[in-house]
Design an enzyme around this catalytic site. Structure first.
Site, PDB file in Angstrom:
ATOM      1  CG  ASP A  39      43.826  35.936 -47.198  1.00 18.57           C
ATOM      2  OD1 ASP A  39      45.001  35.561 -47.351  1.00 18.57           O
ATOM      3  OD2 ASP A  39      43.538  37.051 -46.706  1.00 18.57           O
ATOM      4  CG  HIS A  58      42.603  40.171 -49.936  1.00 20.29           C
ATOM      5  ND1 HIS A  58      43.019  41.473 -49.959  1.00 20.29           N
ATOM      6  CD2 HIS A  58      43.575  39.476 -49.305  1.00 20.29           C
ATOM      7  CE1 HIS A  58      44.199  41.562 -49.370  1.00 20.29           C
ATOM      8  NE2 HIS A  58      44.561  40.354 -48.976  1.00 20.29           N
ATOM      9  CG  HIS A  82      51.549  41.834 -45.748  1.00 15.57           C
ATOM     10  ND1 HIS A  82      52.156  41.058 -46.708  1.00 15.57           N
ATOM     11  CD2 HIS A  82      50.251  41.466 -45.742  1.00 15.57           C
ATOM     12  CE1 HIS A  82      51.266  40.266 -47.262  1.00 15.57           C
ATOM     13  NE2 HIS A  82      50.096  40.491 -46.702  1.00 15.57           N
ATOM     14  NE  ARG A  84      32.070  65.129 -52.841  1.00 19.62           N
ATOM     15  CZ  ARG A  84      30.846  65.197 -52.286  1.00 19.62           C
ATOM     16  NH1 ARG A  84      29.785  65.269 -53.055  1.00 19.62           N
ATOM     17  NH2 ARG A  84      30.706  65.221 -50.987  1.00 19.62           N
TER      18      ARG A  84
HETATM   19 ZN   LIG Z   1      46.659  36.724 -48.189  1.00 21.95          ZN
END
Ligand SMILES: [Zn+2]
Length: 389
Positions: A284, A226, A151, A237
């Site tokens: 996706d 996703h 993105h 941890r």
């Molecule tokens: Zn996507």
């Protein structure tokens, strides 16, 4: 118009029916029975699907494109994508946006919202049979710079009620899923407001620690985008967002089961933890799906596709997975049977998105969208509103 469909077996998907007879009137299921216990009335069109297994039409709640087209394109993309989806058993889907300049996102939301409203008005199916868009999945821009994947960083936005309101208005109120990084300042107010409007708020593209993820859930988050991809990694941890996603039984969660995004062993781990109740298969998928290797669009980005991988900027950028393949992959990697695997592509996403009660099921009152599969999960026929595509 009355149609009767018969086959070898049917998964509702929660129940199994041998020798099923599905009664359909005007595209809606009016009865699901077994052949020994019913007579076929005269005057109906009977479609005999022989040895097939009937299951609900698949629902893909995270898909960016296919057949050469991206859902954010200016025009003409959806009909071609929607015909392509039927070949892979998908009868409804949530067109999914990626982060883009604000004006482009608003324009895409407007177009997609209108397309959904048109499809919603139902009526006769024009331009041939197609998969139906049932809501928008807004994947950006309220995501973390640290886990943005591909993105574009310049277009990410901090979550604010004002920005959410603009997206909501542009979409004609058709945003049904919104991905957000819960650790961002302002996220909780936006999560609460979107939840109040009936949006399934999903955590993803996030670097949240477990505490921030839990605070997001307390604000209304009920799903994960996703899982494993674009998330802070699990550490023994520092369990982070993944500890919360995997262990909180209230959360449903997406997985891209293409063998590329998540190692098959980790897909098995996911399926064991989220189980048949809350695991959700998504593709996706990008415009490159169903196309030869080459260069394709993903929102405003260019992605290069070769060997089943979409790459931009040296990172994975969506997939070329189809939903029928995802179902078969679950059967293969986790040794699940077809009935269980199908649930992850039908009932579970319908519940996650919050679609009406009969969605994702073959029961009286449901729209007669279904897929005829063979025992391996290969698509033989897709049926849209009682009509064979
Ligand atoms: Zn996507």
């Amino acid at each position: 118009m009355n149609v009767i469909i018969t086959a070898d077996r049917l998964y509702t998907p929660l129940e199994q029916i041998e020798w099923p007879v599905v009664f359909i009137t005007d595209g809606v299921i009016t009865g699901v029975r077994s052949r020994p216990e019913c007579e076929l009335p005269a005057g109906s069109t009977v479609v005999d699907l022989g040895g097939a297994v009937l299951v609900p039409g698949f629902l893909d709640m995270h898909i960016h494109g296919g057949a050469g087209h991206d859902v954010m394109e200016a025009r003409g993309a959806l009909p071609i994508l929607e015909q392509f989806l039927l070949r892979h058993g998908v009868t409804s889907y949530l067109p999914t946006t990626v982060t883009a300049p604000l004006d482009q996102t608003l324009a895409a939301l407007d177009r997609l919202g209108e397309a959904i409203q048109r499809a919603d008005q139902g009526g006769p199916i024009h331009d041939g049979l197609r998969a139906r868009p049932v809501g928008i999945h807004l994947e950006g821009p309220f995501i973390s710079h640290l886990r943005r994947g591909v993105h574009p960083p310049a277009d990410l936005l901090p979550p604010t009620l004002e920005a959410f309101e603009r997206f909501w208005e542009a979409s004609h109120g058709q945003i049904k899923v919104m991905t957000i990084a819960p650790e961002l300042e302002g996220a909780r107010a936006v999560i609460a407001e979107a939840t109040r409007r009936g949006v399934c708020v999903s955590m993803g593209h996030s670097d949240a620690d477990a505490k921030a993820a839990q605070a997001g859930v307390a604000a209304g988050i009920r799903h994960a985008t996703h899982t494993f991809n674009a998330m802070r990694a699990l550490d023994h941890r520092d369990p982070g967002i993944l500890g919360e996603v995997l262990m909180d039984e209230r959360l449903s969660a997406e997985i891209i089961a293409d063998g590329v995004h998540v190692d098959p062993l980790v897909v098995q781990l996911f399926l064991r933890l989220k189980g048949p109740e809350t695991s959700v298969l998504v593709t996706d998928a990008t415009a490159a799906t169903g196309m030869p290797a080459g260069r394709y669009r993903l929102g405003g980005l260019e992605v290069d596709v070769a060997d089943g991988k979409c790459m931009a900027d040296g990172k994975l950028a969506g997939s070329v997975l189809t939903m029928d393949k995802a179902v078969r992959n679950v059967m293969k990697v986790a040794n699940w049977d077809l009935q269980q695997a199908v649930r992850l592509a039908t009932l579970n996403p319908a519940r996650a998105v919050g679609l009406p009660a009969h969605s994702g099921k073959l029961v009286p009152g449901a729209v007669a969208d279904m897929v005829a599969l063979n025992a391996n999960g290969d698509v033989l026929q897709t049926i849209v509103r009682g009509q064979v595509a």
